[in-house]
Design an enzyme around this catalytic site. Structure first.
Site, PDB file in Angstrom:
ATOM      1  N   HIS B  82     -15.884  -9.199  10.159  1.00  0.00           N
ATOM      2  CA  HIS B  82     -16.694  -8.680   9.054  1.00  0.00           C
ATOM      3  C   HIS B  82     -15.862  -7.766   8.150  1.00  0.00           C
ATOM      4  CE1 HIS B  82     -20.085  -6.869   6.976  1.00  0.00           C
ATOM      5  NE2 HIS B  82     -20.887  -7.742   7.556  1.00  0.00           N
ATOM      6  N   GLY B 163     -14.549  13.324  -2.185  1.00  0.00           N
ATOM      7  CA  GLY B 163     -13.431  13.421  -1.256  1.00  0.00           C
ATOM      8  C   GLY B 163     -12.096  13.030  -1.879  1.00  0.00           C
ATOM      9  N   HIS B 168      -8.728   8.522   5.189  1.00  0.00           N
ATOM     10  CA  HIS B 168      -8.691   9.364   6.390  1.00  0.00           C
ATOM     11  C   HIS B 168      -7.778   8.670   7.396  1.00  0.00           C
ATOM     12  CE1 HIS B 168     -10.135  10.933  10.261  1.00  0.00           C
ATOM     13  NE2 HIS B 168     -10.569  11.998   9.582  1.00  0.00           N
ATOM     14  N   THR B 170      -7.623   8.085  10.560  1.00  0.00           N
ATOM     15  CA  THR B 170      -8.185   7.115  11.515  1.00  0.00           C
ATOM     16  C   THR B 170      -9.469   6.471  10.993  1.00  0.00           C
ATOM     17  OG1 THR B 170      -9.391   8.910  12.610  1.00  0.00           O
ATOM     18  CG2 THR B 170      -7.272   8.278  13.559  1.00  0.00           C
ATOM     19  N   ALA B 171     -10.263   7.237  10.238  1.00  0.00           N
ATOM     20  CA  ALA B 171     -11.614   6.772   9.898  1.00  0.00           C
ATOM     21  C   ALA B 171     -11.676   5.976   8.606  1.00  0.00           C
ATOM     22  CB  ALA B 171     -12.577   7.960   9.818  1.00  0.00           C
ATOM     23  N   GLY B 172     -10.599   5.903   7.836  1.00  0.00           N
ATOM     24  CA  GLY B 172     -10.616   5.143   6.588  1.00  0.00           C
ATOM     25  C   GLY B 172     -11.525   5.759   5.542  1.00  0.00           C
TER      26      GLY B 172
END
Lengths: 296, 296
Positions: B82, B163, B168, B170-172
């Site tokens: 996905h 932002g 980020h 790790t979090a993208g």
């Protein structure tokens, strides 16, 4: 999912606002109960109080209301047009959500017993909670009203289901029971001929061979020049709204008359309307748990 | 009457059960929020989480979930079919009861800002909460996915709404927004000819000149030998269920085919079904406050 029961006590006071408010405050005080309506009638000298909540909370509120009414209402002095036998005249429980009629009957019996034991008021069980077939009907229990019952209460056929066979000194007697939710429903016709509304009413009312749980009359709506079939749906599970609506539509067509619209007066359980959607959309495998709001 | 908002975050983890559970626990911990569904997909390596509650509680739960996902999911290592750009890939708010779309847009903006400020994750606002028309559409925002956006995020046209203009570690990145409730609705036909279902689907879908908020296809139901019009109702207020049902009935009649039934898949807001009852009973002056359960 929460169990919800409705309770609609009728008290024998419809004039002294401060007395009514003090009695209704007993309901307001109970956590988990929501007061929906307080409807005093001066000529009846009677107030209809409507509240809902989970079974135990509703029972607690009903008892507190009954105790306060016994304190503040004196049946020896009460006068009013409406038949009555006690300060809290009648207390019906009505299943609304996730509750069976049997649970409401049990709740009614618990309350009846509590009123008899703690308040010393004789209690009669009626409708679905009746212990004797003759007591299914409220008018049978109220025969002779407060004054008459006071004389006859010691007779075997008039002995209460709970409590002593004598009237409470001020509060008289109380009727407790369980019944189905009643929906007040009107269907408006594209005609000013009230005779047509009366004929259609006769086609759907039980008394004339119509639906078992339907009472209906034909009337004129004042100021709108529209004839109306005004209906009491005594049990929307047994006789659903859509069936009555469709029958009225079909009977009206017989006279070349259309249905303009219909209206629900006051409150209605969500299930009665879900059943309508289910019928017209021909839903397969629909479960009320699919309704978001009923899931919370 | 309570305000109820639904929130359906998608997180980029559909395989490691303990990670999914730890993230979902953040939602379970928030008082006033009810978790309705957790739906992990292994091949997508993605989980769809559904919960409801009052606006502030739902926002709090969404933030907690997003913070925990940023801690436990590393987008540098994520693989799945996905399209995705972040650990918490997308967070839509959906108005359910007594809440406007505008309130949900505001809620989305508050959450977007909070995620950007406290977690340092770049946030894009989409659908009804989009700040730029091109960002109404989720695929536009996700173009190039995590890996592509990482390169392009500093370009003016790809700068986040909240932002820093950098992923980020790790979090993208995360997409936050507001959209209408989507109802999955199927209508079954009295024919085994899927071509008829496809023609009817074309008559109601926006892409072919049909209703604005309808996506539809004609398919066969396996094992039942029944052709079906399978529908996504993107906005039941704009295009109501009854109108789609009646149109399918009328188009089917064109081919001598009847509608056997219809089905609602999954959840549905009560208003969508009240609108159906309202339409067919031709209700006058109906107010959802008359529904007992919605009064409590």
């Amino acid at each position: 999912m929460k169990k919800i029961v409705e309770c609609v006590p009728n008290i024998s006071e419809g004039r002294r606002t401060e007395v009514i408010e003090t009695i209704v405050d007993e309901v307001r005080k109970v956590e988990g109960v929501k007061l929906l309506d307080v409807n005093p009638d001066e000529s009846h000298n009677r107030t209809v109080i409507t509240f809902v909540g989970e079974p135990e909370a509703v029972k607690k509120a009903a008892f507190a209301l009954c105790a306060k009414a016994a304190e503040l209402i004196d049946m020896e002095k009460h006068k009013g047009e409406h038949p009555r036998i006690g300060a809290t005249d009648v207390i019906p429980f009505i299943p609304v959500s996730n509750v069976t009629m049997e649970e409401c009957v049990e709740l009614a019996n618990e309350l009846g017993q509590e009123i008899a034991e703690k308040l010393g008021i004789p209690v009669y069980m009626y409708e679905e909670a009746a212990k004797i077939p003759e007591r299914k009907s409220l008018p049978n229990i109220r025969k002779g009203e407060y004054e008459g019952l006071k004389q006859e209460i010691t007779k075997p056929e008039r002995r209460p289901d709970y409590g002593p066979p004598r009237m409470h000194l001020t509060a008289g007697a109380t009727v407790v029971g369980a019944r189905q939710f009643l929906i007040a429903y009107n269907i408006n016709l594209d005609t000013d001929d009230v005779k047509i509304a009366k004929k259609i009413a006769n086609s759907i009312r039980e008394a004339k061979g119509g639906y078992k749980y339907v009472r209906a009359m034909g009337v004129m709506i004042e100021g709108r020049n529209v004839a109306q079939v005004t209906i009491n749906m005594l049990n929307y599970t047994g006789t659903p709204l859509f069936r009555v609506f469709e029958t009225v539509k079909s009977e009206a067509a017989r006279y070349g008359v259309n249905v303009i619209g219909s209206e629900i007066v006051g409150l209605v359980p969500v299930q009665a309307l879900l059943d309508v959607a289910d019928f017209y959309l021909r839903l397969e495998n629909f479960d009320r748990k699919q309704v978001l709001e009923l899931n919370i």
